[in-house]
Design an enzyme around this catalytic site. Sequence first.
Site, mmCIF file in Angstrom:
data_model
loop_
_atom_site.group_PDB
_atom_site.id
_atom_site.type_symbol
_atom_site.label_atom_id
_atom_site.label_comp_id
_atom_site.label_asym_id
_atom_site.label_seq_id
_atom_site.Cartn_x
_atom_site.Cartn_y
_atom_site.Cartn_z
ATOM 1 N N SER A 1 0.766 -1.368 0.097
ATOM 2 C CA SER A 1 0.001 0.064 0.189
ATOM 3 C C SER A 1 1.035 1.243 -0.003
ATOM 4 C CB SER A 1 -0.720 0.203 1.469
ATOM 5 O OG SER A 1 -1.405 1.354 1.525
ATOM 6 N N TYR B 1 -1.794 -0.904 10.100
ATOM 7 C CA TYR B 1 -2.026 -1.223 8.463
ATOM 8 C C TYR B 1 -0.753 -0.685 7.892
ATOM 9 C CZ TYR B 1 -3.633 -0.908 3.760
ATOM 10 O OH TYR B 1 -3.583 -0.976 2.511
#
Length: 267
Positions: free
Chosen positions: A156, A179
């Site tokens: 990401s 995350y």
Amino acid sequence: MKTIQQLMNLEGRVALVTGGAGHIGRALCDALAELGSAVAVLDRDVDGCRTATERLANNYQVDALPLDVDLADEAATRVACHRVIDHFGRLDVLVHCAAFVGSSNLAGWATRFVEQSADTWRQAIEVNLTSAFVLTQTCADALADSSHGSVINVSSIYGLVGPDLGLYEGTEMGNPAAYAASKGGLLQFTRWAATTLAPKVRVNAVTPGGIARGQDETFVTRYVARTPLGRMGTEEELKGAVAYLASDLSAYVTGQNLVVDGGWTVW
């Protein structure tokens, strides 16, 4: 010299895709099946997993194997890898796409930093990062035997850069620390594995930017304003990156991170 069509052809090969019943996972399974690969779809969504494999078999006439597995369960994850090899007799491509994301419904997750939970942090690290280690370790020999072994980790932009929390102000969206940490760790694991598993297995990463999926309009407006290509991405726009890294189009590429973010990280 081989043609482009020959280099991208995956007929006779087998791919395992984690998170294969999810939005991005389905697109990546499609890409691999379109090029002729058999596909094992691993996901904890039992119904979604079976629906995905039925769609692949019907639309692309490839052998597709459903694997309903929770990647937080190490033993079950290792068994799933062996099931793929036993069923198909080989494994050529491993795509780790499964992850808890910003919109995942977890306690102490996408909230203010002081409210984020250490237990949820551990759960996210287990699924987003540790399972990539477990999968790669368990599948390493089969991938090496392939002579075309390729591991693709889906990271990401928040594994590359810090978040602009102003994007989320006035919305119910958030940006979990776990995350970012797990996705950044996945990129470093990609580089580590690329040197460790060389020369028989290539290991690369794909890093998506924001994918349009009905987010709060305020967030979308702010996000688009700082994206050079002036819009959010789509799942379809990740298919080419995975097709490239999975096939012999990238036979001399390893340890790399292919960023598909509309230019978000160039600033």
